[in-house]
Motif scaffolding. Structure first.
Motif, PDB file in Angstrom:
ATOM      1  N   UNK A   1      43.335  40.148  52.411  1.00  0.00           N
ATOM      2  CA  UNK A   1      42.358  40.185  51.585  1.00  0.00           C
ATOM      3  C   UNK A   1      42.601  41.013  50.349  1.00  0.00           C
ATOM      4  N   UNK A   2      43.546  42.003  50.507  1.00  0.00           N
ATOM      5  CA  UNK A   2      44.190  42.882  49.323  1.00  0.00           C
ATOM      6  C   UNK A   2      45.175  41.757  48.404  1.00  0.00           C
ATOM      7  N   UNK A   3      45.889  40.866  49.277  1.00  0.00           N
ATOM      8  CA  UNK A   3      46.863  40.101  48.668  1.00  0.00           C
ATOM      9  C   UNK A   3      46.134  39.046  47.635  1.00  0.00           C
ATOM     10  N   UNK A   4      44.959  38.620  48.110  1.00  0.00           N
ATOM     11  CA  UNK A   4      43.999  37.383  47.467  1.00  0.00           C
ATOM     12  C   UNK A   4      43.410  38.333  46.381  1.00  0.00           C
TER      13      UNK A   4
ATOM     14  N   UNK B   1      45.024  40.603  44.532  1.00  0.00           N
ATOM     15  CA  UNK B   1      46.043  40.863  43.453  1.00  0.00           C
ATOM     16  C   UNK B   1      46.266  39.335  42.827  1.00  0.00           C
ATOM     17  N   UNK B   2      46.289  38.330  43.897  1.00  0.00           N
ATOM     18  CA  UNK B   2      46.309  36.873  43.417  1.00  0.00           C
ATOM     19  C   UNK B   2      45.260  36.620  42.238  1.00  0.00           C
ATOM     20  N   UNK B   3      44.293  37.025  42.727  1.00  0.00           N
ATOM     21  CA  UNK B   3      43.068  36.739  41.327  1.00  0.00           C
ATOM     22  C   UNK B   3      43.529  37.553  40.035  1.00  0.00           C
ATOM     23  N   UNK B   4      44.008  38.668  40.074  1.00  0.00           N
ATOM     24  CA  UNK B   4      44.357  39.266  39.018  1.00  0.00           C
ATOM     25  C   UNK B   4      45.548  38.665  38.077  1.00  0.00           C
ATOM     26  N   UNK B   5      46.534  38.175  38.877  1.00  0.00           N
ATOM     27  CA  UNK B   5      47.561  37.372  38.260  1.00  0.00           C
ATOM     28  C   UNK B   5      47.076  36.206  37.710  1.00  0.00           C
ATOM     29  N   UNK B   6      46.048  35.639  38.195  1.00  0.00           N
ATOM     30  CA  UNK B   6      45.339  34.367  37.613  1.00  0.00           C
ATOM     31  C   UNK B   6      44.614  34.889  36.402  1.00  0.00           C
ATOM     32  N   UNK B   7      43.747  35.782  36.553  1.00  0.00           N
ATOM     33  CA  UNK B   7      43.182  36.216  35.324  1.00  0.00           C
ATOM     34  C   UNK B   7      43.814  36.917  34.003  1.00  0.00           C
ATOM     35  N   UNK B   8      44.990  37.820  34.385  1.00  0.00           N
ATOM     36  CA  UNK B   8      45.807  38.261  33.472  1.00  0.00           C
ATOM     37  C   UNK B   8      46.721  37.512  32.802  1.00  0.00           C
ATOM     38  N   UNK B   9      47.202  36.674  33.651  1.00  0.00           N
ATOM     39  CA  UNK B   9      48.329  35.934  33.188  1.00  0.00           C
ATOM     40  C   UNK B   9      47.969  34.312  33.144  1.00  0.00           C
ATOM     41  N   UNK B  10      47.135  33.805  33.700  1.00  0.00           N
ATOM     42  CA  UNK B  10      46.788  32.644  33.707  1.00  0.00           C
ATOM     43  C   UNK B  10      47.642  31.800  34.718  1.00  0.00           C
ATOM     44  N   UNK B  11      48.194  32.422  35.545  1.00  0.00           N
ATOM     45  CA  UNK B  11      49.069  31.702  36.559  1.00  0.00           C
ATOM     46  C   UNK B  11      48.734  31.614  38.078  1.00  0.00           C
TER      47      UNK B  11
ATOM     48  N   UNK C   1      54.063  33.995  46.802  1.00  0.00           N
ATOM     49  CA  UNK C   1      54.789  34.379  45.534  1.00  0.00           C
ATOM     50  C   UNK C   1      54.106  35.618  45.178  1.00  0.00           C
ATOM     51  N   UNK C   2      52.769  35.711  45.404  1.00  0.00           N
ATOM     52  CA  UNK C   2      52.066  37.015  45.117  1.00  0.00           C
ATOM     53  C   UNK C   2      52.905  38.349  45.908  1.00  0.00           C
ATOM     54  N   UNK C   3      53.138  38.179  47.025  1.00  0.00           N
ATOM     55  CA  UNK C   3      53.942  39.164  47.775  1.00  0.00           C
ATOM     56  C   UNK C   3      55.282  39.492  47.268  1.00  0.00           C
ATOM     57  N   UNK C   4      55.807  38.305  46.862  1.00  0.00           N
ATOM     58  CA  UNK C   4      57.307  38.408  46.419  1.00  0.00           C
ATOM     59  C   UNK C   4      57.224  39.299  45.106  1.00  0.00           C
TER      60      UNK C   4
END
Length: 49
Positions: free
Chosen positions: A12-15, A17-27, A33-36
């Motif tokens: 759940x925490x990884x997901x 962070x994954x959402x934050x990456x999408x929102x902040x960087x559009x990626x 990849x998130x864990x890496x």
């Protein structure tokens, strides 16, 4: 006492962070990849093998 499934909680925490990456960087990134990215950032400050 309530039991916590650590694997589910981490997922759940990884997901999150994954959402934050999408929102902040559009990626779009998968969980691997998130864990890496998390581990790469962590290695900058904490040396481990």
């Amino acid at each position: 006492m309530a039991q916590i499934d650590v694997a589910d909680e981490n997922l759940l925490k990884l997901r999150g962070i994954q959402k934050v990456i999408l929102i902040e960087e559009g990626i779009e990134s998968n969980l691997d990849e998130t864990l890496a990215r998390i581990l790469e950032f962590y290695r900058r400050f904490v040396p481990y093998n």
